[in-house]
Scaffold this active site. Structure first.
Site, PDB file in Angstrom:
ATOM      1  N   ASP A 195      -8.536  -4.901   6.782  1.00 31.68           N
ATOM      2  CA  ASP A 195      -8.177  -6.016   6.175  1.00 31.68           C
ATOM      3  C   ASP A 195      -9.644  -7.658   6.742  1.00 31.68           C
ATOM      4  O   ASP A 195     -10.627  -7.421   6.280  1.00 31.68           O
ATOM      5  CB  ASP A 195      -7.789  -6.411   4.958  1.00 31.68           C
ATOM      6  CG  ASP A 195      -7.001  -5.743   4.361  1.00 31.68           C
ATOM      7  OD1 ASP A 195      -8.142  -4.749   3.007  1.00 31.68           O
ATOM      8  OD2 ASP A 195      -5.975  -5.524   3.877  1.00 31.68           O
ATOM      9  N   HIS A 255       0.712  -1.028  -0.171  1.00 30.74           N
ATOM     10  CA  HIS A 255       0.073   0.487  -0.129  1.00 30.74           C
ATOM     11  C   HIS A 255       0.948   1.290   0.319  1.00 30.74           C
ATOM     12  O   HIS A 255       0.093   2.349  -0.127  1.00 30.74           O
ATOM     13  CB  HIS A 255      -0.862   0.011   1.253  1.00 30.74           C
ATOM     14  CG  HIS A 255      -2.052  -0.938   0.755  1.00 30.74           C
ATOM     15  ND1 HIS A 255      -2.523  -1.168  -0.167  1.00 30.74           N
ATOM     16  CD2 HIS A 255      -2.401  -1.742   2.212  1.00 30.74           C
ATOM     17  CE1 HIS A 255      -3.278  -2.073   0.293  1.00 30.74           C
ATOM     18  NE2 HIS A 255      -3.661  -2.633   1.097  1.00 30.74           N
ATOM     19  N   GLU A 295      -5.053 -11.552   7.291  1.00 35.95           N
ATOM     20  CA  GLU A 295      -5.850 -10.344   7.584  1.00 35.95           C
ATOM     21  C   GLU A 295      -7.937 -10.775   7.029  1.00 35.95           C
ATOM     22  O   GLU A 295      -7.870  -9.960   6.553  1.00 35.95           O
ATOM     23  CB  GLU A 295      -5.538  -9.444   7.142  1.00 35.95           C
ATOM     24  CG  GLU A 295      -4.653  -9.895   5.526  1.00 35.95           C
ATOM     25  CD  GLU A 295      -4.132  -8.267   5.059  1.00 35.95           C
ATOM     26  OE1 GLU A 295      -3.273  -7.840   5.917  1.00 35.95           O
ATOM     27  OE2 GLU A 295      -3.130  -9.067   4.058  1.00 35.95           O
TER      28      GLU A 295
END
Lengths: 252, 252, 252, 252, 252, 252
Positions: E173, E45, E147
């Site tokens: 997540d 990310h 996650e």
């Protein structure tokens, strides 16, 4: 621009190949003028990515060496991109099965031989007069790396995959996969015997075999043994060795 | 981090200096681990600018070599910037008069010795425990290049400028300015005699003299002659020489 | 796009200014959205050069902050380039004499006020509807740094140079030049008295004074004291302080 | 590689010159293959710096166009660097006096004609067979920009400076300095009369005159008028015009 | 260089981990000196790619923090490349099944434990004295992210895969996959109960659990709860928060 | 920021789309201000990678065009990264089966529609007021490329996959896969008939069809034929065509 590796192979000659780990167009530019027949950008273990590969290709273009790439993995996205950038050969690591070899050919060739997508952004500018798309499937070399026990066991099936022009042997990974110390310039008879078998299997099919070497002396021996493409370390390795020697001599 | 060049000079020893033309932190990182006492980023003739200099400094930091810069010109903006980036020495081209030498010192030192502006963005992070600003004027070497007939004629006045720690001789420009062919590793007695005079003028003032060399063998001779800092070509020159030799040997 | 600093100064208000040392468009983009009135790329002590300045300007463009630059030195080449890139203000270090102030104005303004060359490659795209070249001389702020004893002694002559919109005080260099420790957020009455004189000299001429600060608390005090532009450290300084505090708290 | 501009000028022909503002080797590579005789990297008003100039030079090398640079300012550091990078011509902005013209020549030529420092890091690799240093002073074009009232008034003295090969006229700055609107493709008789005088003054000395143009049509007229080098906008300007036209047509 | 995370885990201690989203060696360099035990380059990310990861690693090398990477995906090409670049730990997103966990281990370890290819271009330079290849499989941490609901349901099978050293929990997540709002520093008892189960499942196998946090205060609580690696936001998040607070205080 | 493509499609209008091959934020910035409704960074055949895509997005942000990406391949890592960077649409090459279309949707959408991981590092900063994560699944366009015989044969099954907003036709690959010459602006009735079928299949499902074109004239025709998104070559193609025409005209 002619593919010097392909031409040499057609006439049974060996080529001496350079190897780029430094992500610098300037470094590539100077290095490509040293007499190499081809120079390969190492996107697997080198400090290289797609844009640095393009920059290195630009740096080496005036020298007339044949540009090739070792891709990071057998993956269609990056193989298409480096071909579009102008690679005349794709060396692909860890091809261990005929299925993987077939995938590599698919990713590397235009229809009907494969599924490569059309858009040779930089390659098209330097393509042959016959039109890049018409000659690319013939001109561009597809070279799986044979560097594991599994690949050796599958060697005939791999070599029988249509579209394979050569193989490239990674000695350290090959040794590693047999439980031996990973190193170049191997003298281990077990590994050398594998080389003999590979050379024979290639020769019987008109496929050329390449080898990664640590020193020019060993590379020279391997040409005489039958390898048709020999790489000598990489540019940063040569620089480091020369620098250490220079410091030592200056301080003597 | 100690200034290895300064320490060596204090004890009368010579240092072997590396030289970076390739704008790559990775190349600098590998090269800096080859035994050099100091490594200089060549912002004048190398393919380097300020940000590539910072990157090279970052690459060489773990090696412990002393980082220096040859600046592109005797100009306060760039001299301040490379010092802020962490240079322990500034080699400045074409210092031909005492006025130019004084300007160089001014640009390189904090008040009251000079007019350098405060803001050691990267240098401060690696400064001595006593505080970077308190020790910088003592630690950082100011090294004008003596490389023209004019500079030779002004040598005493230049060397008398307070704050000059060393000089650096550029043989090709020096030869050029006397109407001779520009080259390194000079054997011309006229130039060698100039070296002797420079070494004597430096020695009498406790100033160290450096020289740019083409080969380690010549650099070794020059250490014995009295030079206290010798550079051997640059990293790309060593790489190119090694690559040409490797290709030749492999193809033999 | 309006010049928010100019607008604020016209109405007697102070602006809070950001400061960029990290050469990253992404970092600049995120930082510019934090409420600053203006953000200045620090090309003198920051890890910035011309292309990173352009990138930072691109990153901050959507935020609407007014982009300014601290140039590395009072030099026409780089001043022209940052203005072409879209700077709405030029903060110039070490302006110590009226001659230097006049030069700064010359470099920053189009004829007939100055000698800036026409070619606002990026600035033109975001210029006012009246045409960039027609409004640039009025819109763009020329801000010499007052940061030495010499500048203080010449302050009236410097401020009388036509075209000076503001001054920017560098506390650490100012302290340094008076033989004091270089630091921000000064409490030394001698320096604070200088601030008072500068503020008075500026106010009498309708010129705004700016100050570099280490903390928001001090910056807030300085606004109340009469400074019309206050900078708080820089983005990397804020990040480092926050990171150290976070590590400490997490490990508590 | 031959200097196509010099060759054309020797035979009295005009050259069509490209202009690069985008700092991308790929963009330069594609653009250089469009038929230009020479392509100039604009380091003054373009989004270019030294390393992007090197990258653009690498990109354009295979095309065979003659690489030139407009430097940001008449400053020895950057002039030396772009020549080392391989520029065959230096276009220098704002040369207004014979002193400035002499300085430009000094910075651009090796001894004894000038004081350029030896170290053609990239240029040497592509130099003539006679040795780069021996031919550089003859091969490399020194081209001051004539773009102010002051320069026009000093034109004879400027053109009489030994070593000037050509001049380059910047129409927008020239108009600006006479109090007129800064623009290209001028039809103002006052400015056109200046062109005539410049062309005559150049012709009488065997010096070639160049001009920056906005459109190919105007450039074509100016060749017929006697200009020996015409530039047409720059690559980003051509792209923007083409893109606007394409959008308009698609949406029609 | 020792793996500080591994050492801490061996002795049952928790580490505080930094997180890099800004693709800048300078930013990484300054941030890495703030007290973190390890710093992770976020290639998923964060605004990071392979070459920016190498640059960040170079920037953080002198600080002695343990360098880790969150890879963009569970893919052999990029995992091999970041390990070659010197990562001491691989955090891999979205490992939801034991098959995916086994693949991750395969990609991360040399034979016979896995199929990682030999060529530690940068890692080898900083490897242990015993030889990088001999110690890498032991030293380098393999850390799948847990996650998703699917991963929770498969947790025992995932943790039983040989070669897993730790897990890393992505709270946003994880919440998302259960139909909850994606956020950090969760107080939802349902999620906290999952944490307890994960910690127990890890503890029973000698595996360490890590967690991504938004604040230092929450991270501190989680250490006390049993997490052995806590990350606090990322460097740009800390910077933005600090900048907003500074602007607010200055304008108060 | 609104998704202009989505808005146009809702109201049945067509959009004119730009296409970026040059890895330069400046080039993207200027190009995005030419009237395009959307601009797509071509990471497949363009000279683009992830970080250059981010830079182009930053360059185009102020223009208000809707940013989209053609990803290099249908792979979750890169699709997640470009969405985090702020793409409002993902054009994915070589989607030939419903399984591949489903995978593309999975990679592109947050739970419960897909498995995209949370972390919109840049996208979050420009997201809608309702919160980026809440609107992303609706706002972001998922656009598989239909460009092979296999895809045409599977077209109904592909279009029936939930979450497909549009298709994008690559004429040269489509022609290639049918054994025809790869080219744009096709007049071959066989291919045009396929277009008709695709348009009908899309229309019946409320899906919009896009097409890559070589010229604005052809794009205009295709809008009239029913395509709802037309691209015209790319920025470098427009530049090259304009440059060739300019050189020709100047030399006439």
């Amino acid at each position: 621009m002619a593919n010097k590796v392909k031409e040499a192979w057609k006439s049974g000659k060996a080529v001496v190949n350079g190897w780029l780990a430094i992500p610098s167009a300037f470094s590539a530019e100077m290095y490509s003028q040293c007499g190499w027949d081809s120079v390969t950008v190492d996107m697997q273990h080198g400090v290289q990515d797609y844009l640095s590969c393009v920059a290195c290709f630009q740096g080496m273009q005036p020298s007339g060496v044949t540009p090739m790439v070792r891709v990071p993995w057998n993956e269609p996205g990056i193989i298409g991109k480096v071909l579009d950038a102008g690679a005349y050969g794709v060396i692909c690591p860890m091809v261990n099965t005929p299925e993987e070899a077939r995938a590599l050919v698919q990713y590397s060739k235009y229809p009907p031989a494969g599924t490569r997508s059309n858009g040779p952004i930089r390659a098209g500018a330097y393509g042959s007069s016959g039109g890049y798309q018409k000659t690319a499937n013939d001109e561009i070399l597809v070279i799986p790396m044979i560097e594991t026990k599994q690949a050796i066991e599958n060697i005939d099936a791999i070599l029988d995959v249509p579209g394979i022009d050569g193989i490239y042997v990674g000695p350290s990974d090959l040794s590693f996969s047999y439980g031996k110390e990973p190193k170049l310039d191997v003298e281990d008879p077990f590994i050398l015997e594998i080389y003999d078998k590979l050379l024979a299997a290639c020769a019987s099919r008109g496929i050329s075999a390449g080898l990664h070497n640590g020193t020019a002396a060993y590379a020279n021996r391997m040409i005489k043994k039958g390898f048709k493409l020999v790489t000598i370390a990489n540019e940063v390795g040569l620089m480091v060795a020369a620098a250490k020697a220079a410091v030592k001599e200056a301080k003597a």
